[in-house]
Design a protein around this motif. Structure first.
Motif, PDB file in Angstrom:
ATOM      1  N   ILE A 207       0.344  -0.990  -0.048  1.00 21.28           N
ATOM      2  CA  ILE A 207      -0.176  -0.282  -0.067  1.00 21.28           C
ATOM      3  C   ILE A 207       1.066   0.805  -0.014  1.00 21.28           C
ATOM      4  N   MET A 208       0.581   2.358  -0.710  1.00 25.55           N
ATOM      5  CA  MET A 208       1.606   3.039  -1.000  1.00 25.55           C
ATOM      6  C   MET A 208       1.049   4.079  -0.587  1.00 25.55           C
ATOM      7  N   GLY A 209      -0.566   4.828  -0.689  1.00 24.19           N
ATOM      8  CA  GLY A 209      -1.528   5.861   0.223  1.00 24.19           C
ATOM      9  C   GLY A 209      -2.881   5.961   0.354  1.00 24.19           C
ATOM     10  N   MET A 210      -2.884   6.364   1.278  1.00 19.59           N
ATOM     11  CA  MET A 210      -4.104   6.134   1.967  1.00 19.59           C
ATOM     12  C   MET A 210      -4.983   7.571   2.719  1.00 19.59           C
ATOM     13  N   CYS A 211      -6.088   8.358   2.595  1.00 18.10           N
ATOM     14  CA  CYS A 211      -7.049   9.440   2.665  1.00 18.10           C
ATOM     15  C   CYS A 211      -8.150   8.606   3.138  1.00 18.10           C
ATOM     16  N   TRP A 212      -8.209   9.393   4.310  1.00 23.72           N
ATOM     17  CA  TRP A 212     -10.096   9.372   5.028  1.00 23.72           C
ATOM     18  C   TRP A 212     -10.901  10.121   4.179  1.00 23.72           C
TER      19      TRP A 212
ATOM     20  N   GLN B 164      -0.994   2.391 -13.655  1.00 25.26           N
ATOM     21  CA  GLN B 164       0.169   1.802 -13.176  1.00 25.26           C
ATOM     22  C   GLN B 164       0.668   1.876 -12.298  1.00 25.26           C
ATOM     23  N   ARG B 165       0.436   1.383 -11.478  1.00 27.31           N
ATOM     24  CA  ARG B 165       0.778   0.907  -9.353  1.00 27.31           C
ATOM     25  C   ARG B 165       0.677   2.902  -9.179  1.00 27.31           C
ATOM     26  N   ILE B 166      -0.630   2.678  -8.430  1.00 17.00           N
ATOM     27  CA  ILE B 166      -1.149   3.393  -7.423  1.00 17.00           C
ATOM     28  C   ILE B 166      -0.092   4.515  -6.818  1.00 17.00           C
ATOM     29  N   ARG B 167      -0.082   5.611  -6.268  1.00 15.70           N
ATOM     30  CA  ARG B 167       1.242   6.122  -5.911  1.00 15.70           C
ATOM     31  C   ARG B 167       1.019   6.891  -5.001  1.00 15.70           C
ATOM     32  N   SER B 168      -0.195   8.000  -4.421  1.00 18.86           N
ATOM     33  CA  SER B 168      -0.694   8.960  -3.670  1.00 18.86           C
ATOM     34  C   SER B 168      -2.172   9.424  -3.996  1.00 18.86           C
ATOM     35  N   LEU B 169      -2.869   9.729  -2.563  1.00 17.76           N
ATOM     36  CA  LEU B 169      -4.416   9.482  -3.178  1.00 17.76           C
ATOM     37  C   LEU B 169      -4.595  10.778  -1.675  1.00 17.76           C
ATOM     38  N   CYS B 170      -5.540  11.852  -2.264  1.00 20.63           N
ATOM     39  CA  CYS B 170      -6.003  12.119  -1.599  1.00 20.63           C
ATOM     40  C   CYS B 170      -7.691  13.106  -1.201  1.00 20.63           C
ATOM     41  N   PHE B 171      -8.348  13.506  -1.050  1.00 23.85           N
ATOM     42  CA  PHE B 171      -9.502  13.208  -1.568  1.00 23.85           C
ATOM     43  C   PHE B 171     -10.379  14.694  -0.854  1.00 23.85           C
ATOM     44  N   ASN B 172     -11.208  14.985  -2.211  1.00 28.75           N
ATOM     45  CA  ASN B 172     -11.823  16.505  -2.823  1.00 28.75           C
ATOM     46  C   ASN B 172     -12.597  16.895  -1.878  1.00 28.75           C
ATOM     47  N   LYS B 173     -12.982  17.234  -0.471  1.00 32.41           N
ATOM     48  CA  LYS B 173     -13.724  16.976  -0.208  1.00 32.41           C
ATOM     49  C   LYS B 173     -15.081  18.268  -0.770  1.00 32.41           C
ATOM     50  N   GLU B 174     -14.579  19.307  -1.296  1.00 33.04           N
ATOM     51  CA  GLU B 174     -16.071  20.336  -2.225  1.00 33.04           C
ATOM     52  C   GLU B 174     -16.725  18.854  -3.131  1.00 33.04           C
ATOM     53  N   PHE B 175     -15.972  18.758  -3.861  1.00 35.68           N
ATOM     54  CA  PHE B 175     -17.218  18.027  -5.113  1.00 35.68           C
ATOM     55  C   PHE B 175     -16.688  16.403  -4.610  1.00 35.68           C
ATOM     56  N   ARG B 176     -16.087  15.919  -3.348  1.00 33.69           N
ATOM     57  CA  ARG B 176     -16.593  14.251  -2.702  1.00 33.69           C
ATOM     58  C   ARG B 176     -16.488  13.808  -3.888  1.00 33.69           C
ATOM     59  N   GLU B 177     -14.541  13.416  -3.960  1.00 34.48           N
ATOM     60  CA  GLU B 177     -13.801  12.713  -4.693  1.00 34.48           C
ATOM     61  C   GLU B 177     -12.758  12.487  -4.779  1.00 34.48           C
ATOM     62  N   ILE B 178     -12.340  11.709  -4.878  1.00 36.91           N
ATOM     63  CA  ILE B 178     -11.316  10.658  -4.472  1.00 36.91           C
ATOM     64  C   ILE B 178     -10.224  10.774  -6.082  1.00 36.91           C
TER      65      ILE B 178
ATOM     66  N   ALA C 144      -1.615  16.625  -3.350  1.00 34.84           N
ATOM     67  CA  ALA C 144      -2.397  17.113  -2.600  1.00 34.84           C
ATOM     68  C   ALA C 144      -3.558  18.043  -3.039  1.00 34.84           C
ATOM     69  N   TYR C 145      -4.325  18.542  -1.819  1.00 31.77           N
ATOM     70  CA  TYR C 145      -5.848  19.294  -2.689  1.00 31.77           C
ATOM     71  C   TYR C 145      -5.482  20.844  -1.673  1.00 31.77           C
TER      72      TYR C 145
ATOM     73  N   ASP D 230      -9.634  25.870  -2.191  1.00 30.90           N
ATOM     74  CA  ASP D 230      -9.434  27.252  -3.136  1.00 30.90           C
ATOM     75  C   ASP D 230      -9.451  26.046  -4.783  1.00 30.90           C
ATOM     76  N   GLY D 231      -9.743  24.409  -4.660  1.00 28.70           N
ATOM     77  CA  GLY D 231      -9.593  24.052  -6.095  1.00 28.70           C
ATOM     78  C   GLY D 231      -8.807  24.143  -6.924  1.00 28.70           C
ATOM     79  N   LEU D 232      -7.698  23.135  -5.976  1.00 31.88           N
ATOM     80  CA  LEU D 232      -6.101  23.350  -6.514  1.00 31.88           C
ATOM     81  C   LEU D 232      -5.748  22.008  -6.512  1.00 31.88           C
ATOM     82  N   TYR D 233      -5.267  21.199  -7.016  1.00 31.71           N
ATOM     83  CA  TYR D 233      -4.279  19.740  -6.829  1.00 31.71           C
ATOM     84  C   TYR D 233      -3.403  20.479  -6.886  1.00 31.71           C
ATOM     85  N   ALA D 234      -1.561  20.208  -6.160  1.00 35.11           N
ATOM     86  CA  ALA D 234      -0.976  20.599  -6.555  1.00 35.11           C
ATOM     87  C   ALA D 234      -0.129  18.752  -6.752  1.00 35.11           C
ATOM     88  N   ILE D 235       0.465  18.417  -7.677  1.00 36.13           N
ATOM     89  CA  ILE D 235       1.129  17.736  -8.149  1.00 36.13           C
ATOM     90  C   ILE D 235       2.550  17.176  -8.538  1.00 36.13           C
TER      91      ILE D 235
END
Length: 406
Positions: free
Chosen positions: A163-168, A221-235, A270-271, A274-279
């Motif tokens: 397991i490489m990433g998790m998010c609540w 090909q290989r999940i590396r990181s996860l984050c949760f977008n609370k505003e749009f209820r998206e992973i 990272a989420y 203000d509506g941004l993902y930082a990769i």
């Protein structure tokens, strides 16, 4: 590092461990005497805050002397002992400057081979009542109760690789991503768990759970990181082949995947509210619009070839951990890195120390000065203290680094 970790090394037949040197007892007594003399000395200006270490007595029993000689304070011995099927979760108290080792949890996967790859993700839920990380089998999850760190459960049968990433998603729903290109949804609710009865005097028991749902991440090909977008209820899931994948958090179904522009070695996401993902990727950090997944800005690193290994938001500040052992700070409102108040031409950076790498002789093939990569970092609740940790960037090396800035 002395006093933070220790390892009891047992000798084999006819041999003592390498740390069993009798001169250590006399050195220990000499340091203890010098420490007591220093404390008796009255300083010109008394300290506002004084800390005390366990000094012990000059006269130890034979049993105590034997235990001292068999105790190694070498961080490399400690790391190696964890690798030999003795994995532990280390808890560092930044106030007491003390490390506690919590044994990892083992599940009942008798019919499945164990995956040993270490702990790659640690996440705390929104109410700070549970901590989730990897189990002894790196393809399983382990959940501990906070603040006591009592074991709650092990989640098995969700992944085939580490397991490489998790998010609540909230206080009880957790999503994990793995190198097997799968996402698993877990429910952490003790009211629905079966705990074995071990008796009143037994060690704390924990339950075994299975995922509510498992999804293959298409095009990944290989999940590396996860984050949760609370505003749009998206992973949002990041895969090593340069794609970002969006899942509906309520239905746990994949909505879309998008190829990232010229993005190589992308390992962190990272989420921001203000509506941004930082990769973070090899040469720069990409800011994406969460609605369209279009690139808003490419933030080039001030240091070429460093690689972005960790990203996080604290208010309007984007903090970036690099492969050169430096933390950089980018103001997303001002659109520039933080500048030094002494010299405006220089950016604000925090540099870590060398840390520990083992074995040292494996560094001979590298012509550059060794510094550990910063793989993770986070701020405390006040935003005034910053914790960072990492280790060697080359996969062939073993080592670690951790630090706290205030």
């Amino acid at each position: 590092m002395y006093g933070m970790v220790k390892t009891i090394r047992n000798s084999v037949v006819g041999q003592y461990p390498s740390c069993h040197i009798t001169n250590r007892l006399e050195e220990r007594r000499a340091k203890s005497r010098a420490l007591r003399q220093e404390r008796r000395r009255k300083p010109d200006k008394p300290d506002d805050f004084v800390t005390y270490e366990d000094s012990g007595s000059d006269e130890e029993t034979p049993q105590q002397q034997e235990e001292i000689l068999n105790t190694s304070y070498n961080i490399c011995d400690f790391v190696r002992s964890r690798e030999n099927n003795l994995l532990e979760l280390l808890i560092y108290d930044v106030n007491m400057r003390r490390v506690d080792a919590i044994p990892t949890l083992s599940a009942n996967r008798v019919n499945h081979p164990e995956v040993q790859g270490g702990l790659h993700s640690i996440e705390i839920n929104t109410s700070r009542s549970y901590l989730a990380t990897g189990a002894r089998n790196s393809a399983d999850i382990a959940v501990y109760r906070l603040p006591t760190l009592d074991p709650v459960c092990v989640g098995e049968n969700g992944h085939r690789d580490l397991i490489m990433g998790m998010c609540w998603l909230d206080d009880q729903f957790l999503v994990s991503g793995s190198k097997d290109s799968r996402l698993a949804l877990w429910r952490i609710n003790e009211d629905y768990m079966d705990f074995p009865d071990g008796g009143k005097e037994s060690c704390p028991t924990f339950a075994t759970i299975n995922p509510l749902s498992i999804r293959d991440c298409r095009t990944a090909q290989r999940i590396r990181s996860l984050c949760f977008n609370k505003e749009f209820r998206e992973i949002a899931a990041l895969s090593l082949n340069g794609y970002i994948h969006i899942f509906n958090a309520e239905t746990f179904k994949q909505k879309l995947s998008r190829k990232l522009p010229n993005c190589q070695d992308n390992v962190s996401i990272a989420y921001h509210s203000d509506g941004l993902y930082a990769i973070g990727c090899r040469s720069y950090t990409i800011l994406l619009d969460t609605r369209t997944l279009q690139t808003i800005k490419k933030i080039t690193s001030r240091y070429s070839g460093c690689g972005i290994r960790a990203t996080s938001f604290e208010g309007n500040l984007l903090t970036v951990g690099t492969g050169l052992g430096m933390l950089l700070f980018y103001d997303i409102r001002a659109g520039k890195y933080l500048e030094s108040s002494v010299n405006a031409a220089r950016t604000v950076t925090l540099k870590c120390s060398k840390g520990i790498v083992y074995p040292e002789d494996e560094m001979d093939g590298f012509n550059v000065k060794y510094v550990p990569a910063i793989y993770t970092h986070c701020y405390d609740s006040t935003g005034m203290r910053l914790f960072a940790a990492g280790g060697p960037l080359p996969a062939t090396l073993v080592g670690n680094y951790a630090g706290v800035w205030q």
